[in-house]
Design a protein around this motif. Structure first.
Motif, PDB file in Angstrom:
ATOM      1  N   PRO A  76     -12.012 -20.306  13.955  1.00  0.00           N
ATOM      2  CA  PRO A  76     -12.746 -19.182  14.547  1.00  0.00           C
ATOM      3  C   PRO A  76     -12.307 -17.877  13.921  1.00  0.00           C
ATOM      4  N   VAL A  77     -13.243 -16.973  13.751  1.00  0.00           N
ATOM      5  CA  VAL A  77     -12.947 -15.724  13.058  1.00  0.00           C
ATOM      6  C   VAL A  77     -11.875 -14.916  13.787  1.00  0.00           C
ATOM      7  N   ALA A  78     -11.768 -15.062  15.084  1.00  0.00           N
ATOM      8  CA  ALA A  78     -10.775 -14.300  15.850  1.00  0.00           C
ATOM      9  C   ALA A  78      -9.345 -14.652  15.453  1.00  0.00           C
ATOM     10  N   ASP A  79      -9.149 -15.816  14.839  1.00  0.00           N
ATOM     11  CA  ASP A  79      -7.813 -16.244  14.446  1.00  0.00           C
ATOM     12  C   ASP A  79      -7.522 -16.016  12.965  1.00  0.00           C
ATOM     13  N   VAL A  80      -8.444 -15.400  12.250  1.00  0.00           N
ATOM     14  CA  VAL A  80      -8.252 -15.149  10.826  1.00  0.00           C
ATOM     15  C   VAL A  80      -7.621 -13.770  10.639  1.00  0.00           C
ATOM     16  N   VAL A  81      -6.511 -13.732   9.930  1.00  0.00           N
ATOM     17  CA  VAL A  81      -5.762 -12.494   9.706  1.00  0.00           C
ATOM     18  C   VAL A  81      -6.122 -11.869   8.357  1.00  0.00           C
ATOM     19  N   LEU A  82      -6.362 -12.714   7.364  1.00  0.00           N
ATOM     20  CA  LEU A  82      -6.671 -12.245   6.014  1.00  0.00           C
ATOM     21  C   LEU A  82      -7.706 -13.160   5.392  1.00  0.00           C
ATOM     22  N   ALA A  83      -8.714 -12.565   4.749  1.00  0.00           N
ATOM     23  CA  ALA A  83      -9.692 -13.315   3.965  1.00  0.00           C
ATOM     24  C   ALA A  83      -9.650 -12.796   2.534  1.00  0.00           C
ATOM     25  N   VAL A  84      -9.705 -13.715   1.572  1.00  0.00           N
ATOM     26  CA  VAL A  84      -9.645 -13.358   0.154  1.00  0.00           C
ATOM     27  C   VAL A  84     -10.853 -13.944  -0.555  1.00  0.00           C
ATOM     28  N   GLU A  85     -11.533 -13.134  -1.345  1.00  0.00           N
ATOM     29  CA  GLU A  85     -12.633 -13.615  -2.171  1.00  0.00           C
ATOM     30  C   GLU A  85     -12.317 -13.366  -3.642  1.00  0.00           C
ATOM     31  N   VAL A  86     -12.395 -14.427  -4.459  1.00  0.00           N
ATOM     32  CA  VAL A  86     -12.273 -14.315  -5.908  1.00  0.00           C
ATOM     33  C   VAL A  86     -13.693 -14.274  -6.457  1.00  0.00           C
ATOM     34  N   VAL A  87     -14.065 -13.161  -7.057  1.00  0.00           N
ATOM     35  CA  VAL A  87     -15.448 -12.932  -7.464  1.00  0.00           C
ATOM     36  C   VAL A  87     -15.852 -13.867  -8.595  1.00  0.00           C
ATOM     37  N   SER A  88     -17.018 -14.485  -8.443  1.00  0.00           N
ATOM     38  CA  SER A  88     -17.621 -15.310  -9.477  1.00  0.00           C
ATOM     39  C   SER A  88     -18.884 -14.620  -9.973  1.00  0.00           C
ATOM     40  N   PRO A  89     -19.307 -14.889 -11.215  1.00  0.00           N
ATOM     41  CA  PRO A  89     -20.498 -14.230 -11.742  1.00  0.00           C
ATOM     42  C   PRO A  89     -21.736 -14.430 -10.876  1.00  0.00           C
ATOM     43  N   ASP A  90     -21.875 -15.614 -10.285  1.00  0.00           N
ATOM     44  CA  ASP A  90     -23.071 -15.921  -9.514  1.00  0.00           C
ATOM     45  C   ASP A  90     -23.013 -15.416  -8.078  1.00  0.00           C
ATOM     46  N   SER A  91     -21.851 -14.904  -7.653  1.00  0.00           N
ATOM     47  CA  SER A  91     -21.729 -14.524  -6.242  1.00  0.00           C
ATOM     48  C   SER A  91     -21.216 -13.105  -6.062  1.00  0.00           C
ATOM     49  N   GLU A  92     -21.404 -12.256  -7.073  1.00  0.00           N
ATOM     50  CA  GLU A  92     -20.857 -10.907  -7.010  1.00  0.00           C
ATOM     51  C   GLU A  92     -21.351 -10.143  -5.782  1.00  0.00           C
ATOM     52  N   SER A  93     -22.637 -10.200  -5.501  1.00  0.00           N
ATOM     53  CA  SER A  93     -23.192  -9.447  -4.370  1.00  0.00           C
ATOM     54  C   SER A  93     -22.613  -9.925  -3.053  1.00  0.00           C
ATOM     55  N   ARG A  94     -22.523 -11.236  -2.868  1.00  0.00           N
ATOM     56  CA  ARG A  94     -21.970 -11.767  -1.616  1.00  0.00           C
ATOM     57  C   ARG A  94     -20.482 -11.430  -1.481  1.00  0.00           C
ATOM     58  N   ASP A  95     -19.716 -11.600  -2.585  1.00  0.00           N
ATOM     59  CA  ASP A  95     -18.276 -11.374  -2.523  1.00  0.00           C
ATOM     60  C   ASP A  95     -17.935  -9.903  -2.331  1.00  0.00           C
ATOM     61  N   ARG A  96     -18.732  -9.005  -2.923  1.00  0.00           N
ATOM     62  CA  ARG A  96     -18.426  -7.578  -2.869  1.00  0.00           C
ATOM     63  C   ARG A  96     -19.048  -6.872  -1.670  1.00  0.00           C
ATOM     64  N   ASP A  97     -20.178  -7.377  -1.197  1.00  0.00           N
ATOM     65  CA  ASP A  97     -20.914  -6.658  -0.158  1.00  0.00           C
ATOM     66  C   ASP A  97     -21.125  -7.477   1.115  1.00  0.00           C
ATOM     67  N   THR A  98     -21.879  -8.572   0.999  1.00  0.00           N
ATOM     68  CA  THR A  98     -22.289  -9.323   2.188  1.00  0.00           C
ATOM     69  C   THR A  98     -21.105  -9.844   2.991  1.00  0.00           C
ATOM     70  N   LYS A  99     -20.223 -10.565   2.346  1.00  0.00           N
ATOM     71  CA  LYS A  99     -19.127 -11.199   3.077  1.00  0.00           C
ATOM     72  C   LYS A  99     -18.089 -10.198   3.592  1.00  0.00           C
ATOM     73  N   GLY A 140     -26.532 -20.659  -5.361  1.00  0.00           N
ATOM     74  CA  GLY A 140     -27.716 -20.037  -4.802  1.00  0.00           C
ATOM     75  C   GLY A 140     -27.818 -20.256  -3.319  1.00  0.00           C
ATOM     76  N   THR A 141     -28.757 -19.557  -2.722  1.00  0.00           N
ATOM     77  CA  THR A 141     -29.009 -19.658  -1.293  1.00  0.00           C
ATOM     78  C   THR A 141     -30.274 -20.456  -1.083  1.00  0.00           C
ATOM     79  N   VAL A 142     -30.194 -21.482  -0.226  1.00  0.00           N
ATOM     80  CA  VAL A 142     -31.349 -22.304   0.063  1.00  0.00           C
ATOM     81  C   VAL A 142     -31.431 -22.496   1.555  1.00  0.00           C
ATOM     82  N   THR A 143     -32.553 -22.982   2.003  1.00  0.00           N
ATOM     83  CA  THR A 143     -32.723 -23.196   3.438  1.00  0.00           C
ATOM     84  C   THR A 143     -32.921 -24.656   3.785  1.00  0.00           C
ATOM     85  N   ALA A 144     -32.828 -25.546   2.810  1.00  0.00           N
ATOM     86  CA  ALA A 144     -33.031 -26.949   3.101  1.00  0.00           C
ATOM     87  C   ALA A 144     -32.467 -27.791   1.989  1.00  0.00           C
ATOM     88  N   GLU A 145     -32.291 -29.064   2.266  1.00  0.00           N
ATOM     89  CA  GLU A 145     -31.826 -30.035   1.299  1.00  0.00           C
ATOM     90  C   GLU A 145     -32.878 -31.133   1.159  1.00  0.00           C
TER      91      GLU A 145
END
Length: 206
Positions: free
Chosen positions: A117-140, A3-8
């Motif tokens: 740094p993102v400028a040095d990243v050539v490839l990013a891979v996301e393996v979709v999890s049930p709890d993170s489908e929206s982030r893995d498919r859309d947000t990220k 989940g997404t939270v704003t504090a600990e």
């Protein structure tokens, strides 16, 4: 559950008192906080200034990360390095953690390094999890493309036999968005970002 939270919480709740929560900065947390906030769980991400905690993962998630990391590492030229589950710094409010990433060798500074740094990243891979489908498919993916990462793979479980499917995307320089260039179910054979040949059916052996 992820989940997404704003504090600990700063203290554990007791029967006598409610938990105390630190107040996040007005602008939200920053990528620097990922290394300095006490008690953060492993693989905490930062999305739009909010902390995102990882949930326990399925075996599929773990095995696919290993299969792709090993396959990429064996194929990568000397100019590139392959890692898994490390922070990519997009800006002060966004530090996502791709499941697998390929970076340029010059981005590697030492064994104490926690991010790239993102400028040095050539490839990013996301393996979709049930709890993170929206982030893995859309947000990220949207953030990766907007930040200039040229290659993105989305990995999911499919069919009655739960076999892997890898959707391969390349960034369009005009739209600055990803375009799907192929869907791979048994073998991942590509020429970019370098020559790659990964037998996806080996997941059954792992």
């Amino acid at each position: 559950m992820e989940g997404t939270v704003t504090a600990e919480p700063t203290t554990r709740p007791t029967t006598e008192s409610a938990p105390e929560w630190p107040v996040p900065p007005r602008e939200g947390w920053t990528v620097d906080d990922l290394d300095t906030l006490p008690g953060l769980p492993p693989h905490t991400e930062l999305i739009d200034g909010s902390l995102v905690f990882a949930s326990p993962q399925r075996r599929f998630h773990n095995v696919m990360i290993r299969l792709l990391t090993n396959g990429l590492a064996s194929a990568a030229p000397a100019t590139h390095r392959v890692y898994n589950e490390m922070t990519v710094v997009i800006d002060r409010s966004n530090g996502p953690e791709p499941d697998v990433l390929v970076v340029r060798r010059e981005a590697v500074k030492g064994l104490r390094q926690t991010s790239y740094p993102v400028a040095d990243v050539v490839l990013a891979v996301e393996v979709v999890s049930p709890d993170s489908e929206s982030r893995d498919r859309d947000t990220k993916p949207h953030k990766y493309a907007a930040a200039g990462i040229e290659h993105f793979w989305l990995v999911e479980m499919e069919g009655d036999d739960d076999h892997p499917v890898v959707r391969v995307y390349e960034r369009d320089p005009v739209t600055k968005a990803y375009t799907c260039t192929g869907v791979h179910r048994e073998r991942l054979k590509l020429a970019v970002p370098f020559d790659i040949d990964i037998d996806l059916t080996r997941i059954d052996e792992m």
